[in-house]
Motif scaffolding. Structure first.
Motif, PDB file in Angstrom:
ATOM      1  N   GLU A  74       0.835  -1.207   0.000  1.00  0.00           N
ATOM      2  CA  GLU A  74       0.000   0.000   0.000  1.00  0.00           C
ATOM      3  C   GLU A  74       0.868   1.254   0.000  1.00  0.00           C
ATOM      4  N   GLN A  75       1.937   1.241   0.778  1.00  0.00           N
ATOM      5  CA  GLN A  75       2.833   2.406   0.796  1.00  0.00           C
ATOM      6  C   GLN A  75       3.519   2.602  -0.543  1.00  0.00           C
ATOM      7  N   LEU A  76       3.856   1.521  -1.215  1.00  0.00           N
ATOM      8  CA  LEU A  76       4.449   1.638  -2.549  1.00  0.00           C
ATOM      9  C   LEU A  76       3.453   2.239  -3.535  1.00  0.00           C
ATOM     10  N   GLU A  77       2.195   1.869  -3.408  1.00  0.00           N
ATOM     11  CA  GLU A  77       1.168   2.462  -4.271  1.00  0.00           C
ATOM     12  C   GLU A  77       1.037   3.957  -3.995  1.00  0.00           C
ATOM     13  N   ARG A  78       1.094   4.323  -2.714  1.00  0.00           N
ATOM     14  CA  ARG A  78       1.026   5.753  -2.365  1.00  0.00           C
ATOM     15  C   ARG A  78       2.215   6.505  -2.953  1.00  0.00           C
ATOM     16  N   ALA A  79       3.384   5.888  -2.890  1.00  0.00           N
ATOM     17  CA  ALA A  79       4.569   6.535  -3.452  1.00  0.00           C
ATOM     18  C   ALA A  79       4.431   6.705  -4.956  1.00  0.00           C
ATOM     19  N   SER A  80       3.922   5.679  -5.630  1.00  0.00           N
ATOM     20  CA  SER A  80       3.711   5.763  -7.078  1.00  0.00           C
ATOM     21  C   SER A  80       2.731   6.875  -7.419  1.00  0.00           C
ATOM     22  N   ALA A  81       1.636   6.966  -6.640  1.00  0.00           N
ATOM     23  CA  ALA A  81       0.643   8.012  -6.879  1.00  0.00           C
ATOM     24  C   ALA A  81       1.240   9.393  -6.642  1.00  0.00           C
ATOM     25  N   ALA A  82       2.047   9.534  -5.579  1.00  0.00           N
ATOM     26  CA  ALA A  82       2.650  10.835  -5.274  1.00  0.00           C
ATOM     27  C   ALA A  82       3.628  11.259  -6.365  1.00  0.00           C
ATOM     28  N   LEU A  83       4.408  10.334  -6.875  1.00  0.00           N
ATOM     29  CA  LEU A  83       5.340  10.662  -7.948  1.00  0.00           C
ATOM     30  C   LEU A  83       4.606  11.059  -9.219  1.00  0.00           C
ATOM     31  N   ALA A  84       3.500  10.362  -9.510  1.00  0.00           N
ATOM     32  CA  ALA A  84       2.708  10.723 -10.690  1.00  0.00           C
ATOM     33  C   ALA A  84       2.148  12.129 -10.545  1.00  0.00           C
ATOM     34  N   ALA A  85       1.703  12.473  -9.330  1.00  0.00           N
ATOM     35  CA  ALA A  85       1.179  13.821  -9.101  1.00  0.00           C
ATOM     36  C   ALA A  85       2.273  14.870  -9.260  1.00  0.00           C
ATOM     37  N   ALA A  86       3.493  14.520  -8.843  1.00  0.00           N
ATOM     38  CA  ALA A  86       4.605  15.469  -8.963  1.00  0.00           C
ATOM     39  C   ALA A  86       4.985  15.714 -10.421  1.00  0.00           C
ATOM     40  N   ARG A  87       4.699  14.742 -11.279  1.00  0.00           N
ATOM     41  CA  ARG A  87       5.044  14.901 -12.691  1.00  0.00           C
ATOM     42  C   ARG A  87       4.078  15.816 -13.426  1.00  0.00           C
ATOM     43  N   GLY A  88       2.920  16.064 -12.847  1.00  0.00           N
ATOM     44  CA  GLY A  88       1.957  16.947 -13.505  1.00  0.00           C
ATOM     45  C   GLY A  88       0.582  16.335 -13.568  1.00  0.00           C
ATOM     46  N   GLY A  89      -0.250  16.832 -14.504  1.00  0.00           N
ATOM     47  CA  GLY A  89      -1.625  16.388 -14.625  1.00  0.00           C
ATOM     48  C   GLY A  89      -1.742  14.991 -15.188  1.00  0.00           C
ATOM     49  N   PRO A  90      -2.960  14.445 -15.187  1.00  0.00           N
ATOM     50  CA  PRO A  90      -3.188  13.085 -15.691  1.00  0.00           C
ATOM     51  C   PRO A  90      -2.796  12.966 -17.163  1.00  0.00           C
ATOM     52  N   SER A  91      -2.077  11.899 -17.480  1.00  0.00           N
ATOM     53  CA  SER A  91      -1.674  11.665 -18.861  1.00  0.00           C
ATOM     54  C   SER A  91      -1.353  10.195 -19.035  1.00  0.00           C
ATOM     55  N   GLY A 266      -4.140   2.694  -1.549  1.00  0.00           N
ATOM     56  CA  GLY A 266      -2.992   3.579  -1.632  1.00  0.00           C
ATOM     57  C   GLY A 266      -2.846   4.246  -2.978  1.00  0.00           C
ATOM     58  N   TYR A 267      -3.572   3.745  -3.996  1.00  0.00           N
ATOM     59  CA  TYR A 267      -3.428   4.259  -5.360  1.00  0.00           C
ATOM     60  C   TYR A 267      -4.516   5.281  -5.698  1.00  0.00           C
ATOM     61  N   GLY A 268      -5.409   5.522  -4.768  1.00  0.00           N
ATOM     62  CA  GLY A 268      -6.555   6.380  -5.055  1.00  0.00           C
ATOM     63  C   GLY A 268      -6.216   7.831  -5.319  1.00  0.00           C
ATOM     64  N   GLU A 269      -5.034   8.279  -4.872  1.00  0.00           N
ATOM     65  CA  GLU A 269      -4.641   9.673  -5.112  1.00  0.00           C
ATOM     66  C   GLU A 269      -3.837   9.838  -6.388  1.00  0.00           C
ATOM     67  N   HIS A 270      -3.675   8.780  -7.140  1.00  0.00           N
ATOM     68  CA  HIS A 270      -3.010   8.925  -8.443  1.00  0.00           C
ATOM     69  C   HIS A 270      -3.833   9.883  -9.302  1.00  0.00           C
ATOM     70  N   PRO A 271      -3.205  10.848  -9.972  1.00  0.00           N
ATOM     71  CA  PRO A 271      -3.981  11.848 -10.731  1.00  0.00           C
ATOM     72  C   PRO A 271      -4.947  11.239 -11.746  1.00  0.00           C
ATOM     73  N   ALA A 272      -4.536  10.171 -12.412  1.00  0.00           N
ATOM     74  CA  ALA A 272      -5.418   9.566 -13.414  1.00  0.00           C
ATOM     75  C   ALA A 272      -6.621   8.908 -12.760  1.00  0.00           C
ATOM     76  N   VAL A 273      -6.406   8.252 -11.620  1.00  0.00           N
ATOM     77  CA  VAL A 273      -7.520   7.610 -10.916  1.00  0.00           C
ATOM     78  C   VAL A 273      -8.482   8.658 -10.387  1.00  0.00           C
TER      79      VAL A 273
END
Length: 289
Positions: A74-91, A266-273
């Motif tokens: 779950e923490q790895l999913e959160r980290a993945s989501a946070a990094l995606a958010a840092a890269r910018g908007g959903p793409s 943990g992946y729910g905050e990913h920008p695309a999701v």
């Protein structure tokens, strides 16, 4: 150091029960899965599996590690989501699973909403029964999925997933006024193993009888056509019965189907999701509920 990739395999074994099922889910050979799990045991320093012939079960230490593995993953999913958010908007690609009614009624306006708001996002839709969603999300085959649950059927998601409620709709009975009145009628149900089938069987059992199932049909348009032809009675959700054919009457029942968005914990905050879930909510406001 425990390898997260091996922890995923252990979690899958806890969920699926056999090494063969894990191998099929992750597209490994059973031998490769066994080797990875044996390596995990060496890393852990304690036995994690009990092997009796072809049967493999988790030891108490194995079950304990699965609990911790879920928190780690779950923490790895959160980290993945946070990094995606840092890269910018959903793409990029967004893999969405949906049951047929949602794919037909909810997804078209939701996809239009996504295209307008996030043109760089590339939704990819797959029809899937909610009973199969948990495995597909855990395996990374889907990023988000639309699932449903019924009053007589518990949710199909597990501890590795989170859900967000979207909407509820009533259920109808075709050509009869109550389930009890239909006890002697032939029934049209979905395929055994699906949630819709389980719901129909349990609704009849709650009314005091076992239904005499004549047809197994998953497409609700076909179900209604069969009902119109006098081939049996069926339970159908509101969104599948917006324009019933001639010869079909619908009686509202004190039963509901609820639709939810599901994603890995943990992946729910990913920008695309988040963009997809927001589009689902926006589309719901235009549904005839």
């Amino acid at each position: 150091m425990l390898d997260p990739r091996k922890l995923r395999l252990l979690r899958e074994l806890a969920q699926r029960g056999t090494i063969a099922a894990v191998a099929e889910a992750v597209t490994f050979t059973p031998s490769a899965v066994s080797q990875q799990l044996s390596a995990l045991e060496r890393e852990a320093g304690v036995p994690l599996l009990e092997r009796t012939g072809r049967t493999v079960t988790l030891t108490p230490a194995g079950r304990l590690l699965v609990e911790h593995a879920q928190a780690v993953l779950e923490q790895l999913e959160r980290a993945s989501a946070a990094l995606a958010a840092a890269r910018g908007g959903p793409s990029g690609p967004l893999r969405v699973g949906a049951f047929p009614t949602a794919a037909r009624v909810l997804l078209p306006p939701a996809l239009a909403e996504l295209s307008d708001a996030h043109p760089a996002l590339e939704p990819m839709i797959s029809e899937i029964d909610p009973a199969d969603v948990s495995a597909a999300l855990r395996a990374g085959e889907l990023d988000v999925a639309l699932v449903h649950e019924y009053d007589f059927v518990p949710p199909v998601t597990d501890a590795s997933l989170e859900t967000e409620p979207l909407f509820s709709e009533p259920m109808y009975l075709t050509n009869r006024t109550s389930i009890g009145e239909a006890r002697d009628e032939p029934w049209i149900t979905s395929t055994p193993g699906t949630l819709c089938y389980t719901m129909a069987i349990r609704a009849c059992q709650a009314a005091g009888f076992e239904p005499r199932v004549r047809h197994h049909i998953d497409d609700y348009d076909t179900v209604l056509a069969f009902a119109a032809a006098g081939q049996g009675v069926a339970l159908v959700p509101h969104l599948a019965a917006l324009a019933p054919p001639q010869g079909v009457t619908l009686a509202a029942l004190p039963l509901n189907r609820r639709t939810l968005a599901a994603f890995r914990r943990g992946y729910g905050e990913h920008p695309a999701v988040r963009a997809a879930v927001a589009a689902f909510h926006a589309a719901i406001t235009r549904l005839p509920l």
